[in-house]
Scaffold this motif. Sequence first.
Motif, short mmCIF file in Angstrom:
data_model
loop_
_atom_site.label_atom_id
_atom_site.label_comp_id
_atom_site.label_asym_id
_atom_site.label_seq_id
_atom_site.Cartn_x
_atom_site.Cartn_y
_atom_site.Cartn_z
N SER A 71 0.85 -1.19 0.00
CA SER A 71 0.00 0.00 0.00
C SER A 71 0.88 1.24 0.00
CB SER A 71 -0.92 0.01 1.23
OG SER A 71 -0.16 -0.05 2.41
N SER A 72 0.65 2.11 -0.94
CA SER A 72 1.47 3.31 -1.07
C SER A 72 0.59 4.54 -0.96
CB SER A 72 2.21 3.31 -2.41
OG SER A 72 1.29 3.23 -3.46
N GLU A 73 1.20 5.63 -0.54
CA GLU A 73 0.50 6.89 -0.42
C GLU A 73 1.30 7.95 -1.17
OE1 GLU A 73 0.05 7.49 3.75
OE2 GLU A 73 -0.92 5.56 4.08
N ASN A 74 1.15 9.19 -0.79
CA ASN A 74 1.99 10.24 -1.34
C ASN A 74 3.36 10.12 -0.70
OD1 ASN A 74 3.27 12.51 -2.18
ND2 ASN A 74 1.65 13.93 -1.62
N LEU A 75 4.29 9.59 -1.47
CA LEU A 75 5.57 9.23 -0.89
C LEU A 75 6.64 10.31 -1.03
CD1 LEU A 75 5.71 5.59 -2.31
CD2 LEU A 75 4.70 6.39 -0.17
N SER A 76 6.26 11.44 -1.56
CA SER A 76 7.27 12.45 -1.89
C SER A 76 8.00 12.95 -0.65
CB SER A 76 6.61 13.63 -2.62
OG SER A 76 5.59 14.20 -1.81
N ASN A 77 7.34 12.89 0.52
CA ASN A 77 7.97 13.41 1.73
C ASN A 77 8.44 12.31 2.66
OD1 ASN A 77 7.49 16.14 1.04
ND2 ASN A 77 5.36 15.94 1.69
N SER A 78 8.48 11.05 2.17
CA SER A 78 8.92 9.94 3.02
C SER A 78 9.85 9.02 2.23
CB SER A 78 7.72 9.15 3.53
OG SER A 78 8.13 8.07 4.33
N PRO A 79 11.12 9.35 2.15
CA PRO A 79 12.05 8.52 1.38
C PRO A 79 12.17 7.10 1.93
CG PRO A 79 13.21 10.22 2.61
CD PRO A 79 11.78 10.56 2.69
N GLN A 117 11.35 3.85 -0.26
CA GLN A 117 12.35 2.80 -0.49
C GLN A 117 11.84 1.45 0.01
OE1 GLN A 117 15.92 4.21 1.38
NE2 GLN A 117 16.35 5.73 -0.21
N GLY A 118 11.08 1.45 1.09
CA GLY A 118 10.50 0.20 1.59
C GLY A 118 9.57 -0.43 0.57
N ILE A 119 8.73 0.39 -0.06
CA ILE A 119 7.84 -0.10 -1.11
C ILE A 119 8.64 -0.65 -2.28
CG2 ILE A 119 6.08 0.56 -2.80
CD1 ILE A 119 4.98 0.38 0.00
N ARG A 120 9.70 0.08 -2.64
CA ARG A 120 10.53 -0.38 -3.77
C ARG A 120 11.16 -1.73 -3.44
NH1 ARG A 120 15.87 0.44 -4.84
NH2 ARG A 120 16.04 2.09 -3.29
N LYS A 133 13.50 -0.58 6.30
CA LYS A 133 12.98 0.74 5.94
C LYS A 133 11.66 1.04 6.65
CE LYS A 133 16.34 2.15 3.39
NZ LYS A 133 17.18 3.29 3.86
N PHE A 134 10.75 0.06 6.68
CA PHE A 134 9.48 0.29 7.36
C PHE A 134 9.68 0.45 8.87
CE2 PHE A 134 7.69 -2.15 3.60
CZ PHE A 134 7.27 -1.00 2.94
N THR A 135 10.67 -0.25 9.42
CA THR A 135 10.99 -0.09 10.84
C THR A 135 11.46 1.33 11.12
OG1 THR A 135 11.57 -2.43 11.04
CG2 THR A 135 12.45 -0.94 12.72
N GLN A 136 12.24 1.90 10.20
CA GLN A 136 12.70 3.28 10.36
C GLN A 136 11.53 4.24 10.37
OE1 GLN A 136 15.97 4.34 10.96
NE2 GLN A 136 14.79 6.19 11.47
N VAL A 137 10.55 4.02 9.48
CA VAL A 137 9.36 4.87 9.43
C VAL A 137 8.60 4.76 10.75
CG1 VAL A 137 7.14 5.25 8.29
CG2 VAL A 137 9.17 4.69 6.93
N ILE A 138 8.47 3.53 11.26
CA ILE A 138 7.75 3.32 12.52
C ILE A 138 8.47 4.02 13.68
CG2 ILE A 138 7.14 1.55 14.22
CD1 ILE A 138 6.63 -0.30 11.71
N ASN A 139 9.79 3.91 13.70
CA ASN A 139 10.57 4.55 14.77
C ASN A 139 10.46 6.07 14.71
OD1 ASN A 139 11.39 2.07 15.73
ND2 ASN A 139 13.34 2.09 14.64
#
Length: 309
Positions: free
Chosen positions: A31-39, A43-46, A59-65
Motif C-alpha cells: 500500500s502506497s500513499e503520497n511518498l514524496s515526503n517519506s524517502p 524505499q521500503g515499497i521499492r 525501511k518500514f521499521t525506520q518509518v515506525i521509529n
Amino acid sequence: MLKMNYLVKDFLKFFVLIAAILFCLGFSSPSSENLSNSPDFSQGIRYLNEQNYQEAILKFTQVINDKNQWIASAYSNRCLAYLQVNNNQAAKIDCEEALERNSENIEAYLNKGLADYRLENYTQSLVAYQEVIKRHKHDYRAYYNQGLVHYKLGNYQQALESYNQALETNHEDSLEHKTWIYYDRALAYLKLENFSQAIANFTHVLILNPQDLQAYYQRGYAYQKLGNYQGAFRDFTEVITLNPQLTSAYINRGIIAGNLGFKEIAWENFKIALDQFQQQNNKIGYNRTLNLIRKFKQITSNVYQTPIG
C-alpha cells in the motif's frame, strides 16, 4: 477382470505429491500513499516490489521509529514483508498495529488472516476474513482464504461454499487465481466423496492449465474411485509424462493396469517403482512396493503365471 482397491493417494500412507495447498491469495500489493515526503517509506515499497524483504523491513521499521504520519501504512507493509519471510508472529503483531490505527485497512485484515492461518489460529483467521467480507463483500480473496481455513478444519461443505462464493465474486482476469480456486474446490469434492464433481473441477483446472500435474494425479484417483479405470490409466500416464521421476504414479498406473487386466503392464510399472525407490535409497518405499507386489501376486496367482521371480 481383477479388482485392486488400494490405489495410492494419501501422502502419509504412500508418498503422494498431492495435498491441499495454501496459495496465499491473502498476500496483498504494497500500500502506497503520497511518498514524496517519506524517502524511507518509498524505499521500503521499492524493496517490497523487488522482493528484497529484509531491506524492506528495515525501511518500514525506520518509518515506525520516526512515528510520522505514515506509521499505519508502515506497519501494514511490514506485516506483508514479514509474511514473505515466514515470520508469522511478527506479521500478526504488525497487522494488528496497522488495524489499531486504521480499522478499514482491507489488506491488513487479509494478511492478518494469513498469519493466523499459518500460526494455526484458525478461528481468528476466519474472523479476519469475515471483517474483509463485511467491508467488501465482493473481495474473492477473502472467500477463497476462508475456504482454505474451513478445509483445514475438516469443514469440507463450508469450504465448498466459500470456494463457490470466490468464483462468483472473482471478476479479475487472472487465470492463475481461478485455477487455484477450481483446484481446491475439487479437493473439497474429493473429501465429500463427490467424485463426479471432483473430476469436473479438475478438468476445468486442466483446461486452464494443461500442464498441471497435480490435477491429473487427483483426477486419476477420482476416476479410479468411480471405476473408470481407462480414465485413471490415461491420467497417471500424463503424470508420468510430465514427471517421469514421480514414483507413486508408476505404482498407481500398475494398480490400474491390474484392474484392467493388463498384467504385463502392471509388472512393468511396479518394477520401475522398485528401481526408483532403490536409486533414491528409500527403504520404506521399496519395502511397501514389495508388499504391494506380494498382494498382487496373491490376487493373480490363480489367474496368471506370475513373471516375477
